[in-house]
Enzyme design. Structure first.
Site, PDB file in Angstrom:
ATOM      1  N   GLY A  87      -3.585 -10.465   8.072  1.00 10.71           N
ATOM      2  CA  GLY A  87      -3.643  -9.230   7.326  1.00 10.71           C
ATOM      3  C   GLY A  87      -2.696  -9.295   5.950  1.00 10.71           C
ATOM      4  O   GLY A  87      -1.941 -10.184   5.672  1.00 10.71           O
ATOM      5  N   SER A 125       2.375  -4.745  -0.313  1.00  6.73           N
ATOM      6  CA  SER A 125       3.732  -5.324  -0.303  1.00  6.73           C
ATOM      7  C   SER A 125       3.788  -6.471   0.640  1.00  6.73           C
ATOM      8  O   SER A 125       4.944  -7.129   0.460  1.00  6.73           O
ATOM      9  CB  SER A 125       4.619  -4.291   0.104  1.00  6.73           C
ATOM     10  OG  SER A 125       4.447  -3.829   1.479  1.00  6.73           O
ATOM     11  N   ALA A 126       3.121  -6.818   1.410  1.00  9.11           N
ATOM     12  CA  ALA A 126       3.159  -7.905   2.373  1.00  9.11           C
ATOM     13  C   ALA A 126       1.982  -8.611   2.857  1.00  9.11           C
ATOM     14  O   ALA A 126       0.830  -8.137   2.599  1.00  9.11           O
ATOM     15  CB  ALA A 126       4.189  -7.342   3.613  1.00  9.11           C
ATOM     16  N   THR A 127       2.039  -9.871   3.247  1.00 14.13           N
ATOM     17  CA  THR A 127       1.205 -10.615   3.822  1.00 14.13           C
ATOM     18  C   THR A 127       1.543 -11.022   5.395  1.00 14.13           C
ATOM     19  O   THR A 127       2.694 -11.278   5.624  1.00 14.13           O
ATOM     20  CB  THR A 127       0.837 -11.962   3.220  1.00 14.13           C
ATOM     21  OG1 THR A 127       0.439 -11.629   1.650  1.00 14.13           O
ATOM     22  CG2 THR A 127      -0.399 -12.738   3.814  1.00 14.13           C
ATOM     23  N   VAL A 128       0.873 -10.848   6.441  1.00 15.16           N
ATOM     24  CA  VAL A 128       0.944 -10.872   7.708  1.00 15.16           C
ATOM     25  C   VAL A 128       0.182 -12.258   8.214  1.00 15.16           C
ATOM     26  O   VAL A 128      -0.826 -12.266   7.951  1.00 15.16           O
ATOM     27  CB  VAL A 128       0.554  -9.839   8.542  1.00 15.16           C
ATOM     28  CG1 VAL A 128       1.016 -10.185  10.007  1.00 15.16           C
ATOM     29  CG2 VAL A 128       1.100  -8.617   8.103  1.00 15.16           C
ATOM     30  N   ASP A 145       2.558   7.050   7.128  1.00 14.75           N
ATOM     31  CA  ASP A 145       1.328   6.258   6.822  1.00 14.75           C
ATOM     32  C   ASP A 145       0.571   5.905   7.970  1.00 14.75           C
ATOM     33  O   ASP A 145       0.310   4.787   8.567  1.00 14.75           O
ATOM     34  CB  ASP A 145       1.858   4.975   6.222  1.00 14.75           C
ATOM     35  CG  ASP A 145       0.743   4.215   5.469  1.00 14.75           C
ATOM     36  OD1 ASP A 145      -0.631   4.859   5.327  1.00 14.75           O
ATOM     37  OD2 ASP A 145       0.731   2.960   5.332  1.00 14.75           O
TER      38      ASP A 145
END
Length: 683
Positions: A367, A371-374, A488
């Site tokens: 994912g 703001s981030a990568t999983v 969200d």
């Protein structure tokens, strides 16, 4: 932004934070970081603790409207009972006391550290501090700036500075005029307060200038470790008594730190972040030695305050969690009867994180967000995990998603329908949160995959997912000690475990509030278009009802199988209202489940979804009420025949009565589609 005496609801659950961060100061607006009580209010980006009152004082002058208090939003940890560690602290703030015309001065104001945020005194001369009937379980430490004189309270005059510990009678005080300070002058005064646990000394400086003097004006020997509770609230208190004055606080900085033998007061002033700051004045410094930038300090923020304030490039976080659970689950904890989960999360080394994700290899990405990568990973202690690595560009912005999510998740979020935090890593260049891995991915992917291998959700599974999300939101809105607005709620942030149970995740935009005395400031709307409530888009003020709107969109999405906004800009909410207006609401249901569901249940979900996306937020149910209707425990909502129109008065022009009309298809206004499509960019 972040508090967290409410952790006490977890039996045997203790937290220890050790933040080591050499970093610059960070600026935050007070509206997002303080809770105001009584007379206190925000004025011109400053905190006014009191208000002007008519003179001579009326009979109500000693009532609660003459007392004001402003406390940092979350309690700060001052004691670590496990390691027998006590925090030292440093505080700097500017203040002014301005008398109302034709009135005598009020009582004065105090910098306050208290174990009981709700403790007030309405007695004259007490500055709102706890009175003689102080609960033996409570404790407070205050530095008072007293503008009244009451010999019965030990006041030396009406212009003195004193140090109080569990009593309004100061155990150390000085005549402010003797050191060139007139508290009644109305001029801005800057104060510095420092307590060193190693030397058991508290010192106070004061000056009309924004440069700390060489010598303190008040020094007292006291062992505050005997008076600190594990968690304490930090802020200011003031009262007017029989007088009337405005007590204003600005330029506030506070921090806790570990006392080291090699650390000097100048170093303390130079380095580290603050719990709540205002925009820095380039002329502002804390005393000798602070311009060279060479000070070094290993600081400890022993509480949630540090989480809400630092934006740093290198963060080292140590959390030790000790608890006893009734029942173990996967080696990490148990589930209570209320659906809350007791689970241990721990700090992980950068070596563990890199090993778990094969060095953050691209093949492990499951994912990616703004703001981030999983990454999917594997830890021997946890099994499969989802590692959310934050981009440094994102954490350098004002709303730091790593700080927000970490603080919120560790704070109180232990519920079976919330994604559980397993650990984190803040080392070197890696800022990551480690969550339980949920094999069926997000609801968005399951609902909208086009491939033949896509998972097909049965109606019972869809209903169970919606009820699971409702349970999570009810917990956030009503059951946490501090109300949490997710901001969200969307299908992408709803994850599914192996049995397709829903777990709400991604708290990077969450807002945490007191259930009472809530202060909510307008902001640039954050979230995903199509899920945003119209009043939130227009005013920028989040609320539980804006979460309800997003939840309603999710319900419609689950029931219809349609995206909130499709590829050509068609809005799901408008489509559902259109079917309702034609009396054919059931035709909006997902064609893939036609004939495979209870028609009454599907129609009920569609109707509840429409009630939750009602344009008028006052007409929406709470999430708990919506869940009761879904379960058949409450009557169906009463919906209008057509989508209602709701007008908002324009705030852009005082000489115009312009109104934004958020209406249905029968309205000539087309602004609604402009606001609700992905093409809108809030910058």
């Amino acid at each position: 932004m972040l508090s967290f005496s409410f952790l006490l609801f977890l039996v045997y659950f203790f937290l220890l934070f050790d933040f080591s961060f050499p970093s610059p100061s960070v600026s935050f607006l007070p509206a997002r970081n303080v809770t105001l009580y009584g007379d206190a209010h925000l004025k011109n980006n400053a905190i006014s603790l009191t208000q002007q009152h008519a003179c001579p004082a009326s009979s109500s002058s000693s009532s609660s409207n003459a007392v004001g208090k402003a406390l940092y939003l979350y309690p700060i940890r001052f004691l670590d009972p496990i390691n027998n560690t006590t925090a030292s602290f440093f505080c700097r703030f500017s203040f002014s006391i301005v008398r109302s015309p034709l009135c005598s001065f009020g009582d004065g104001m105090a910098f306050l550290i208290t174990s009981n945020a709700d403790s007030f005194s309405l007695s004259k001369g007490y500055m709102g501090l706890s009175g003689p009937a102080l609960n033996p379980q409570d404790s407070f430490i205050a530095v008072e700036f007293d503008t009244s004189s009451d010999p019965s309270l030990g006041d030396i005059n009406s212009n003195h500075i004193g140090i109080d510990v569990n009593s309004i009678v100061s155990f150390a005080a000085i005549d402010a005029e003797s050191v060139g300070i007139d508290l009644q002058s109305g001029r801005q005064i800057t104060a510095w307060i420092e307590y060193s646990d190693s030397s058991k000394v508290i010192q106070v400086w004061a000056s009309y200038l924004q440069v700390r003097p060489q010598s303190p004006i008040l020094v007292a020997q006291v062992d505050l470790s005997e008076h600190f509770k594990e968690y304490m609230h930090v802020g200011f208190s003031a009262s007017n008594g029989q007088g009337s004055a405005i007590h204003i606080v600005d330029q506030w900085r506070f921090k806790t730190y570990a006392t080291l033998s090699s650390v000097t007061p100048e170093d303390i002033s130079e380095r580290g972040d603050c719990l709540m700051c205002y925009p820095e004045n380039p002329m502002y410094n804390d005393g000798p030695g602070t311009h060279n930038g060479r000070g070094k300090l290993l600081e400890m923020a022993l509480g949630w305050g540090g989480l809400a304030a630092f934006t740093v490039s290198i963060i080292v976080v140590l959390l030790v969690v000790i608890f006893s659970a009734i029942k173990k689950r996967r080696g990490f904890g148990g589930r209570t009867k209320e659906g809350r989960i007791n689970r241990v999360s721990r700090r992980l080394s950068i070596t563990e994180i890199r090993s778990a994700t094969m060095g953050f290899h691209r093949s492990r990405i499951i994912g990616q967000g703004a703001s981030a990568t999983v990454f999917k990973g594997y830890l021997s202690s946890c099994g499969s995990v989802a590692v959310k690595r934050f981009d440094h560009a994102a954490i350098e912005c004002a709303h730091n998603p790593f700080i927000t999510e970490f603080a919120t998740m560790v704070g109180c979020l232990r519920h079976e329908n919330l994604v559980q935090l397993q650990g984190w890593c803040c080392e070197g260049t890696v800022l990551a949160l480690v969550y339980e891995y949920l094999p069926n991915g997000s609801l968005d992917k399951v609902l909208h995959k086009n491939s033949s291998s896509a998972i097909f959700l049965l109606w019972k599974q869809r209903l169970n997912i919606v009820l699971g999300v409702a349970s999570a939101l009810s917990y956030l809105h009503e059951e946490c000690e501090r109300q949490i607005i997710h901001r969200d709620v969307k299908a992408c942030n709803i994850l599914l475990d192996a049995e397709f149970n829903a777990k709400l995740g991604d708290f990077g935009l969450a807002e945490v509030y007191e259930h009472s005395s809530v202060i909510r400031a307008a902001t640039i709307p954050a979230g995903t278009m199509g899920y945003l409530a119209p009043e939130y888009v227009y005013y920028g003020v989040p609320s539980v009802k804006s979460d309800v709107y997003s939840f309603g969109v999710v319900m419609l999405e689950v029931a219809t199988g349609k995206r909130p906004v499709d590829g050509v800009g068609a809005v799901l909410v408008d489509r559902a209202w259109s079917f309702w207006e034609k009396g054919k609401l059931i035709e909006a249901a997902d064609s893939k489940v036609v004939g495979m569901f209870n028609t009454l249940e599907v129609e009920r979900m569609l109707m509840v979804g429409l009630s939750c996306v009602h344009p008028n937020h006052e007409k929406r149910p709470t999430v708990k009420e919506a869940a009761m209707i879904l379960r058949g425990e409450a009557p169906l909502p009463v919906l209008p025949q057509r989508k209602p129109a709701v007008g908002f008065q324009s705030v852009l022009s005082e000489d115009s009565d312009g109104t934004l009309n958020l209406a249905g298809d029968n309205s000539p206004c087309t602004d609604y589609l402009t606001w609700m499509t992905p093409r809108t960019d809030f910058g």
